[in-house]
Design an enzyme around this catalytic site. Structure first.
Site, PDB file in Angstrom:
ATOM      1  N   TRP A 327       0.832  -1.200   0.000  1.00 26.51           N
ATOM      2  CA  TRP A 327       0.000   0.000   0.000  1.00 26.51           C
ATOM      3  C   TRP A 327       0.873   1.259   0.000  1.00 26.51           C
ATOM      4  O   TRP A 327       0.540   2.259  -0.627  1.00 26.51           O
ATOM      5  CB  TRP A 327      -0.900   0.012   1.233  1.00 26.51           C
ATOM      6  CG  TRP A 327      -1.770   1.227   1.331  1.00 26.51           C
ATOM      7  CD1 TRP A 327      -3.007   1.398   0.779  1.00 26.51           C
ATOM      8  CD2 TRP A 327      -1.473   2.463   1.994  1.00 26.51           C
ATOM      9  NE1 TRP A 327      -3.494   2.655   1.069  1.00 26.51           N
ATOM     10  CE2 TRP A 327      -2.568   3.334   1.824  1.00 26.51           C
ATOM     11  CE3 TRP A 327      -0.378   2.913   2.744  1.00 26.51           C
ATOM     12  CZ2 TRP A 327      -2.601   4.614   2.364  1.00 26.51           C
ATOM     13  CZ3 TRP A 327      -0.405   4.196   3.273  1.00 26.51           C
ATOM     14  CH2 TRP A 327      -1.507   5.023   3.077  1.00 26.51           C
ATOM     15  N   HIS A 328       2.018   1.191   0.688  1.00 23.91           N
ATOM     16  CA  HIS A 328       2.890   2.361   0.777  1.00 23.91           C
ATOM     17  C   HIS A 328       3.633   2.641  -0.529  1.00 23.91           C
ATOM     18  O   HIS A 328       4.082   3.762  -0.742  1.00 23.91           O
ATOM     19  CB  HIS A 328       3.898   2.194   1.916  1.00 23.91           C
ATOM     20  CG  HIS A 328       3.308   2.459   3.271  1.00 23.91           C
ATOM     21  ND1 HIS A 328       2.621   1.494   3.982  1.00 23.91           N
ATOM     22  CD2 HIS A 328       3.283   3.586   4.034  1.00 23.91           C
ATOM     23  CE1 HIS A 328       2.210   2.021   5.131  1.00 23.91           C
ATOM     24  NE2 HIS A 328       2.594   3.280   5.183  1.00 23.91           N
ATOM     25  N   GLY A 329       3.782   1.657  -1.364  1.00 24.61           N
ATOM     26  CA  GLY A 329       4.451   1.926  -2.631  1.00 24.61           C
ATOM     27  C   GLY A 329       4.720   0.669  -3.431  1.00 24.61           C
ATOM     28  O   GLY A 329       4.856  -0.425  -2.878  1.00 24.61           O
ATOM     29  N   PHE A 492       2.341   8.463  -1.449  1.00 23.12           N
ATOM     30  CA  PHE A 492       1.629   7.199  -1.354  1.00 23.12           C
ATOM     31  C   PHE A 492       0.152   7.301  -1.652  1.00 23.12           C
ATOM     32  O   PHE A 492      -0.534   6.315  -1.705  1.00 23.12           O
ATOM     33  CB  PHE A 492       1.819   6.595   0.051  1.00 23.12           C
ATOM     34  CG  PHE A 492       3.262   6.592   0.498  1.00 23.12           C
ATOM     35  CD1 PHE A 492       4.242   6.089  -0.327  1.00 23.12           C
ATOM     36  CD2 PHE A 492       3.609   7.124   1.722  1.00 23.12           C
ATOM     37  CE1 PHE A 492       5.580   6.108   0.074  1.00 23.12           C
ATOM     38  CE2 PHE A 492       4.928   7.132   2.142  1.00 23.12           C
ATOM     39  CZ  PHE A 492       5.926   6.623   1.308  1.00 23.12           C
TER      40      PHE A 492
END
Length: 492
Positions: A327-329, A492
């Site tokens: 989800w963060h990258g 993000f």
């Protein structure tokens, strides 16, 4: 990755001195406050992402319609089909824009794949805040399906919930129930306005005066060649980045919460002194609270949580944090970062947590800080190779060039002061002192010394107002010097 140069970041001259005053003037002057705020939020987004504003508008319209239909067919098979369709429809743009290049790039690395067909994809620009408003939209549909929220028949309410500019691009992630009452009746008043200004000023100071100062040192150290990394330099880079990311993100969250209070909305807290944690489990109860609770309620518990035996619990934790990393990258660094935290959470569940509880408090605290700091190396490094170069140096295994500087070379007065303030305010000491002050005033009031109590409180209010005014002046000077930079979580 997002380019934030043209966006209305909270710490920009355009936002602070033009956009925000104009919005406030119209918001408090006109009766249709939700409509004013929705239009302002769309303008806020379009300012830096005009070519992608249609994605946000499409998300609003689609989730409004799906929410009404799911509410109508809740409890029926049709409702479940609509929910699944809604989740897929929300995830599809996120998957394409955020992970398309990553997937194609890794498929292209499969040996012999080029002999079968060409695997190429032009770089895709990531729409601002898509991870945050997608998660909010999905939580709305799920909550309507579960009966935890009623679908709104007013598209302005749904649109404002998904796009409200204070938390649109970097959270906190809000549930519809958190603001449903405020959509109908705003908590607007002098006290809420004053609390909002104070909270916004605190967040602005965290970003401008602490995070930005530490960012200059962290960025320069993380850009160094690997053969210049000594033990001290690697740990200094990790320490400064650890404090930078906390005060950068907590600062944004404080500003969002403050703006919410000014506008009559109570947004959820997102941080609770995460660096005082004594385990990784505790850290994730204190760090990015709204994201952690989102994954808990909409992924971990539906997977079975801890209700299907210990081995299934370990698997669920691993899956949740693998996806949390993604989800963060779209990068293997983030995947490793998520798996790394998942492994420590499983380790603490297996039995290490019980050992920790019997250990001295300083050891528990040191353990949590060390694990989190090492994890931030994967989070900050541009490549896996750079991450391992830093980890080798932090372990004292790097071959440092003779001409390399020691950590002291990079500690200028600004970094030292910002670092000391950051360490202090990452603990509860200042909050405890403030609580003790307030408690003392309250005790004096109960003892009958009302005059002395009022004088104490008045002094506190005046001092607080002076501090807020000083912060705003200092931030104004920093903005004039063009020393601000985008928020980390805008990526993000």
């Amino acid at each position: 990755m997002i380019c934030c140069e043209g966006n209305l970041v909270f710490s920009s001259v355009v936002f602070l001195y033009y956009f925000l005053p104009a919005v406030m003037l119209l918001y408090f002057a006109l009766p249709a406050k939700n409509a004013v705020l929705l239009i302002a939020s769309i303008v806020f987004y379009a300012w830096g992402e005009f070519s992608y504003v249609f994605i946000l508008l499409a998300s609003i319209l689609m989730n409004y319609a799906l929410g009404v239909l799911i509410d109508r067919f809740r409890g029926e098979k049709s409702g479940r089909i609509l929910l699944i369709a809604g989740i897929v429809a929300n995830l599809a743009p996120l998957g394409f824009f955020k992970y398309g290049n990553f997937i194609v790039e890794n498929i292209g690395r499969i040996p012999g794949i080029d002999a079968l067909f060409s695997v190429r994809m032009d770089p895709i620009h990531l729409p601002l805040g898509i991870s945050f408003f997608t998660f909010q939209a999905m939580s709305y549909l799920v909550d309507v399906y579960r009966g935890a929220a009623r679908a709104s028949s007013n598209p302005v309410h749904v649109g404002l919930y998904i796009s409200m500019f204070p938390q649109l691009v970097a959270g906190p992630i809000v549930r519809f129930n958190h603001i449903a009452a405020n959509l109908h009746r705003k908590n607007i008043g002098i006290d809420a306005f004053a609390d909002g200004i104070r909270r916004f000023a605190i967040g602005l100071s965290q970003k401008m005066l602490i995070a930005n100062t530490l960012a200059a040192t962290a960025d320069s150290l993380f850009s160094m060649p690997s053969d210049n990394l000594s033990f001290g330099v690697a740990w200094l880079a990790t320490a400064t980045y650890s404090l930078q990311i906390y005060f950068d993100f907590a600062g944004y969250s404080s500003m969002a919460i403050g703006l919410g209070l000014i506008l009559g909305f109570k947004l959820p807290e997102n941080f609770d002194f995460p660096y005082i944690s004594q385990s990784i489990s505790e850290f994730w109860r204190r760090w990015h609270i709204t994201l952690s609770s989102w994954f808990r309620d909409y992924l971990y518990i539906p997977l079975g949580g801890n209700r299907r035996g210990k081995h299934r619990t370990y698997f669920n934790l691993f899956v949740v944090f693998l996806l949390c990393g993604l989800w963060h990258g779209a990068s293997w660094n983030f995947v490793v970062w998520g798996v790394y935290h998942g492994c420590f959470l499983v380790l603490e569940r297996i039995g290490f947590g019980a050992i920790l509880e019997k250990s001295p408090r300083p050891m528990r605290h040191l353990y949590a800080l060390a694990v989190v700091a090492v994890g931030w190396v994967f989070f900050r490094a541009e490549t896996m190779g750079q991450a391992f170069d830093f980890l080798y140096a932090m372990a004292g295994l790097a071959h440092t060039a003779v001409s390399a500087h020691g950590a002291g070379h990079f500690l200028d007065p600004g970094t030292l002061i910002a670092g000391a303030v950051a360490v202090l305010f990452s603990t509860k000491v200042p909050a405890a002192m403030a609580a003790r002050f307030a408690g003392g005033a309250k005790r004096r009031q109960s003892s009958g010394d009302v005059v002395r109590c009022l004088g104490k409180i008045a002094f506190g209010r005046i001092a607080e107002a002076c501090v807020v005014f000083f912060i705003l002046l200092w931030v104004g000077y920093s903005l004039a010097s063009k020393t601000h930079n985008p928020f980390i979580y805008f990526r993000f």
